[in-house]
Motif scaffolding. Sequence first.
Motif, PDB file in Angstrom:
ATOM      1  N   PRO A 205      -0.395  -0.985  -9.100  1.00  0.00           N
ATOM      2  CA  PRO A 205       0.298   0.297  -9.238  1.00  0.00           C
ATOM      3  C   PRO A 205       1.749   0.231  -8.764  1.00  0.00           C
ATOM      4  O   PRO A 205       2.039  -0.294  -7.686  1.00  0.00           O
ATOM      5  CB  PRO A 205      -0.521   1.235  -8.355  1.00  0.00           C
ATOM      6  N   SER A 206       2.637   0.749  -9.577  1.00  0.00           N
ATOM      7  CA  SER A 206       4.013   0.999  -9.158  1.00  0.00           C
ATOM      8  C   SER A 206       4.080   2.484  -8.839  1.00  0.00           C
ATOM      9  O   SER A 206       4.182   3.326  -9.732  1.00  0.00           O
ATOM     10  CB  SER A 206       4.992   0.621 -10.278  1.00  0.00           C
ATOM     11  N   GLU A 216      -0.924   7.533   0.990  1.00  0.00           N
ATOM     12  CA  GLU A 216      -2.247   7.032   0.642  1.00  0.00           C
ATOM     13  C   GLU A 216      -2.203   5.545   0.309  1.00  0.00           C
ATOM     14  O   GLU A 216      -3.068   4.777   0.750  1.00  0.00           O
ATOM     15  CB  GLU A 216      -2.808   7.824  -0.540  1.00  0.00           C
ATOM     16  N   ALA A 217      -1.204   5.128  -0.466  1.00  0.00           N
ATOM     17  CA  ALA A 217      -1.087   3.707  -0.806  1.00  0.00           C
ATOM     18  C   ALA A 217      -0.828   2.866   0.437  1.00  0.00           C
ATOM     19  O   ALA A 217      -1.405   1.783   0.607  1.00  0.00           O
ATOM     20  CB  ALA A 217       0.036   3.501  -1.826  1.00  0.00           C
ATOM     21  N   ALA A 218       0.032   3.359   1.312  1.00  0.00           N
ATOM     22  CA  ALA A 218       0.378   2.614   2.525  1.00  0.00           C
ATOM     23  C   ALA A 218      -0.806   2.497   3.465  1.00  0.00           C
ATOM     24  O   ALA A 218      -0.966   1.485   4.165  1.00  0.00           O
ATOM     25  CB  ALA A 218       1.556   3.287   3.229  1.00  0.00           C
ATOM     26  N   GLU A 222      -4.363  -2.510  -0.534  1.00  0.00           N
ATOM     27  CA  GLU A 222      -4.140  -3.118  -1.832  1.00  0.00           C
ATOM     28  C   GLU A 222      -2.649  -3.302  -2.125  1.00  0.00           C
ATOM     29  O   GLU A 222      -1.810  -2.547  -1.614  1.00  0.00           O
ATOM     30  CB  GLU A 222      -4.769  -2.256  -2.934  1.00  0.00           C
ATOM     31  N   PRO A 223      -2.301  -4.272  -2.967  1.00  0.00           N
ATOM     32  CA  PRO A 223      -0.902  -4.440  -3.364  1.00  0.00           C
ATOM     33  C   PRO A 223      -0.389  -3.191  -4.082  1.00  0.00           C
ATOM     34  O   PRO A 223      -1.112  -2.548  -4.839  1.00  0.00           O
ATOM     35  CB  PRO A 223      -0.940  -5.642  -4.320  1.00  0.00           C
ATOM     36  N   ARG A 264       4.267  -5.207   2.373  1.00  0.00           N
ATOM     37  CA  ARG A 264       3.397  -5.415   1.215  1.00  0.00           C
ATOM     38  C   ARG A 264       4.097  -4.983  -0.077  1.00  0.00           C
ATOM     39  O   ARG A 264       4.045  -5.678  -1.087  1.00  0.00           O
ATOM     40  CB  ARG A 264       2.104  -4.621   1.422  1.00  0.00           C
ATOM     41  N   ALA A 265       4.766  -3.823  -0.037  1.00  0.00           N
ATOM     42  CA  ALA A 265       5.365  -3.265  -1.249  1.00  0.00           C
ATOM     43  C   ALA A 265       6.670  -3.944  -1.640  1.00  0.00           C
ATOM     44  O   ALA A 265       6.994  -4.006  -2.835  1.00  0.00           O
ATOM     45  CB  ALA A 265       5.606  -1.769  -1.058  1.00  0.00           C
TER      46      ALA A 265
END
Length: 284
Positions: A205-206, A216-218, A222-223, A264-265
């Motif tokens: 996901p970008s 939520e992503a942080a 997951e990458p 990670r990002a």
Amino acid sequence: MTDPDLDTPVLDNHLHLDPDAGRGLDAVRDFRRLGGTHLIVVNKPSWHLGCEADTGDDFRAVFDRTLDVVADADDLLPGRAWPVLGVHPGLVSRLVDDRGVAPAAARDRMQAGLDVAAEYVRDGRALALKSGRPHYEVSDAVWDASNAVLRHALALGADADCAVQLHTEASEDLTEITEWAEERGLAADRVVKHYAGPSLAGPTPSVMCRKEWLREAAAGSEPFLMETDFVDDPDRPGAVMGPKTVPRRVRWLLEDGFDDAVRRAHVETPERVYGIDTEATLTA
């Protein structure tokens, strides 16, 4: 040099620059001033740059203009700017609905444009490809043609050993597309969903820089990548998000203790997806 408050590479994974009608390099300067270091610049839809493509070679003017502005952006940044080239999936509707082209002929024309984009990747002038399918309702014939174009792009990505950015419908499950990619020899994590939310099965996901999505992503493991989808359109200033947004959101994540997620990002996932080193490409 990176912003001392950030002390990290800061990559916007998907934005557009229009040096003729938009803000162009002024947007790059805003990004840099806030701490931005690296950009992935996607060519604008061909018709936005005056190209009503009839052949694959007609896309070269769009791609070459994109390379020009990326080279200028690269000179302004402490890191790097890279171009991603391809055919916007919305072109199918412009061809079929506005110009009366049959869906199969539109498919062939778009695939030919992707063939040309892949040439730029193979000779090192572009980093990755862009493709996808409409995010709005279309006829079955147009949907089938669009999926054929998308599968062709995935095959080209495998052949050119590069990532493929996707513009698709909103979804939390695009494993069908990554299965198509793997069938053609392209790893699933090298398929990138542009304008993604924080939860996505299949592609990398970008993530659009909404705070709730980034949090939520942080918080996960997951990458993921971060983007603004800045469109650089003078009639839509700041759309979709302005060029200052990614560095601002990186600072916000760091203040909330998400140091590992920022790495990670902006370091680990770019290397995994594109094979780029955002640390080694920073100037001292």
